[in-house]
Design a protein around this motif. Structure first.
Motif, PDB file in Angstrom:
ATOM      1  N   TYR A 199      -2.779  33.883 -20.690  1.00  0.00           N
ATOM      2  CA  TYR A 199      -2.610  35.198 -20.055  1.00  0.00           C
ATOM      3  C   TYR A 199      -2.354  35.027 -18.559  1.00  0.00           C
ATOM      4  O   TYR A 199      -1.454  35.658 -17.998  1.00  0.00           O
ATOM      5  N   LEU A 200      -3.123  34.178 -17.902  1.00  0.00           N
ATOM      6  CA  LEU A 200      -2.962  33.981 -16.459  1.00  0.00           C
ATOM      7  C   LEU A 200      -1.613  33.345 -16.121  1.00  0.00           C
ATOM      8  O   LEU A 200      -1.010  33.675 -15.102  1.00  0.00           O
ATOM      9  N   ARG A 201      -1.137  32.450 -16.968  1.00  0.00           N
ATOM     10  CA  ARG A 201       0.200  31.863 -16.742  1.00  0.00           C
ATOM     11  C   ARG A 201       1.281  32.934 -16.862  1.00  0.00           C
ATOM     12  O   ARG A 201       2.248  32.932 -16.112  1.00  0.00           O
ATOM     13  N   GLN A 202       1.112  33.855 -17.815  1.00  0.00           N
ATOM     14  CA  GLN A 202       2.102  34.915 -18.014  1.00  0.00           C
ATOM     15  C   GLN A 202       2.035  35.970 -16.919  1.00  0.00           C
ATOM     16  O   GLN A 202       3.036  36.577 -16.574  1.00  0.00           O
ATOM     17  N   GLN A 203       0.863  36.216 -16.375  1.00  0.00           N
ATOM     18  CA  GLN A 203       0.655  37.228 -15.336  1.00  0.00           C
ATOM     19  C   GLN A 203       0.435  36.510 -14.008  1.00  0.00           C
ATOM     20  O   GLN A 203      -0.677  36.418 -13.523  1.00  0.00           O
ATOM     21  N   ARG A 204       1.469  36.046 -13.415  1.00  0.00           N
ATOM     22  CA  ARG A 204       1.341  35.250 -12.192  1.00  0.00           C
ATOM     23  C   ARG A 204       0.608  35.997 -11.069  1.00  0.00           C
ATOM     24  O   ARG A 204      -0.012  35.388 -10.221  1.00  0.00           O
ATOM     25  N   ASN A 205       0.686  37.315 -11.053  1.00  0.00           N
ATOM     26  CA  ASN A 205       0.014  38.079 -10.001  1.00  0.00           C
ATOM     27  C   ASN A 205      -1.504  38.103 -10.191  1.00  0.00           C
ATOM     28  O   ASN A 205      -2.216  38.626  -9.351  1.00  0.00           O
ATOM     29  N   ARG A 206      -2.022  37.535 -11.246  1.00  0.00           N
ATOM     30  CA  ARG A 206      -3.466  37.506 -11.499  1.00  0.00           C
ATOM     31  C   ARG A 206      -4.067  36.127 -11.231  1.00  0.00           C
ATOM     32  O   ARG A 206      -5.157  35.830 -11.686  1.00  0.00           O
ATOM     33  N   ALA A 207      -3.372  35.276 -10.525  1.00  0.00           N
ATOM     34  CA  ALA A 207      -3.898  33.943 -10.233  1.00  0.00           C
ATOM     35  C   ALA A 207      -5.177  34.081  -9.410  1.00  0.00           C
ATOM     36  O   ALA A 207      -5.331  35.003  -8.625  1.00  0.00           O
ATOM     37  N   GLY A 208      -6.081  33.158  -9.599  1.00  0.00           N
ATOM     38  CA  GLY A 208      -7.348  33.200  -8.878  1.00  0.00           C
ATOM     39  C   GLY A 208      -8.494  32.901  -9.829  1.00  0.00           C
ATOM     40  O   GLY A 208      -8.291  32.509 -10.966  1.00  0.00           O
ATOM     41  N   PRO A 209      -9.700  33.108  -9.361  1.00  0.00           N
ATOM     42  CA  PRO A 209     -10.857  32.789 -10.202  1.00  0.00           C
ATOM     43  C   PRO A 209     -10.941  33.728 -11.412  1.00  0.00           C
ATOM     44  O   PRO A 209     -10.553  34.887 -11.336  1.00  0.00           O
ATOM     45  N   TYR A 210     -11.463  33.185 -12.501  1.00  0.00           N
ATOM     46  CA  TYR A 210     -11.660  34.009 -13.697  1.00  0.00           C
ATOM     47  C   TYR A 210     -12.883  33.522 -14.447  1.00  0.00           C
ATOM     48  O   TYR A 210     -13.373  32.417 -14.227  1.00  0.00           O
ATOM     49  N   ARG A 211     -13.361  34.367 -15.331  1.00  0.00           N
ATOM     50  CA  ARG A 211     -14.488  34.007 -16.187  1.00  0.00           C
ATOM     51  C   ARG A 211     -14.355  34.759 -17.510  1.00  0.00           C
ATOM     52  O   ARG A 211     -13.548  35.677 -17.629  1.00  0.00           O
ATOM     53  N   ILE A 212     -15.165  34.349 -18.474  1.00  0.00           N
ATOM     54  CA  ILE A 212     -15.172  35.008 -19.773  1.00  0.00           C
ATOM     55  C   ILE A 212     -16.573  35.559 -20.004  1.00  0.00           C
ATOM     56  O   ILE A 212     -17.560  34.817 -20.000  1.00  0.00           O
ATOM     57  N   ASP A 213     -16.656  36.867 -20.175  1.00  0.00           N
ATOM     58  CA  ASP A 213     -17.916  37.557 -20.467  1.00  0.00           C
ATOM     59  C   ASP A 213     -17.926  37.980 -21.925  1.00  0.00           C
ATOM     60  O   ASP A 213     -16.875  38.101 -22.553  1.00  0.00           O
ATOM     61  N   VAL A 214     -19.109  38.233 -22.431  1.00  0.00           N
ATOM     62  CA  VAL A 214     -19.272  38.779 -23.778  1.00  0.00           C
ATOM     63  C   VAL A 214     -20.089  40.056 -23.662  1.00  0.00           C
ATOM     64  O   VAL A 214     -21.077  40.103 -22.926  1.00  0.00           O
ATOM     65  N   VAL A 215     -19.653  41.082 -24.379  1.00  0.00           N
ATOM     66  CA  VAL A 215     -20.450  42.293 -24.516  1.00  0.00           C
ATOM     67  C   VAL A 215     -20.932  42.319 -25.961  1.00  0.00           C
ATOM     68  O   VAL A 215     -20.124  42.380 -26.893  1.00  0.00           O
TER      69      VAL A 215
END
Length: 134
Positions: free
Chosen positions: A97-113
């Motif tokens: 997803y981040l590779r496809q959305q270049r404008n979203r580069a930066g730190p990320y994490r995965i949460d669970v609800v």
């Protein structure tokens, strides 16, 4: 005669249909994330062969949220529903997803609800930040 909810019970009960339960759980999760000041960017995003339930922003961090809704506690409930295989798949989906959305580069994490529904239809919502360690 329809049941009249108690005055302090303002939230809707969980549906009984299994297919509706997943959609309902995602709606509950999105409301809880908004209450916690996450900005919902997208929902049910198809990425390759998988799907990301919710993509959100928490300050300057992109958050990929997996929603687990369970009626049965037999196997540990919603918290225990995230397997190692699913966690690895979520990591791959997030990176794609981040590779496809270049404008979203930066730190990320995965949460669970995790949403657990009791037999009466009441439920608890547990947001687990950084549930999948990258």
């Amino acid at each position: 005669m329809p049941r009249i909810p108690w005055p302090w019970r303002s939230r809707r009960r969980a549906p009984t249909d299994r297919a509706d339960l997943g959609r309902w759980g995602e709606d509950v999760a999105a409301r809880e994330l908004k209450r916690r000041k996450y900005k919902i960017v997208d929902r049910n995003v198809r990425v390759g062969r998988g799907e990301l339930d919710i993509v959100a922003m928490d300050r300057d961090e992109t958050v990929f949220v997996e929603v687990k809704t369970r009626r049965d506690q037999a196997f540990g409930g919603a918290r225990a529903a995230l397997t190692h295989t699913k966690a690895r798949q979520l990591e791959r989906l997030a990176q794609t997803y981040l590779r496809q959305q270049r404008n979203r580069a930066g730190p990320y994490r995965i949460d669970v609800v995790a949403i657990d529904v009791d037999p009466a239809g009441d439920y608890t919502v547990d947001v687990i930040p950084n549930a999948v360690q990258l």
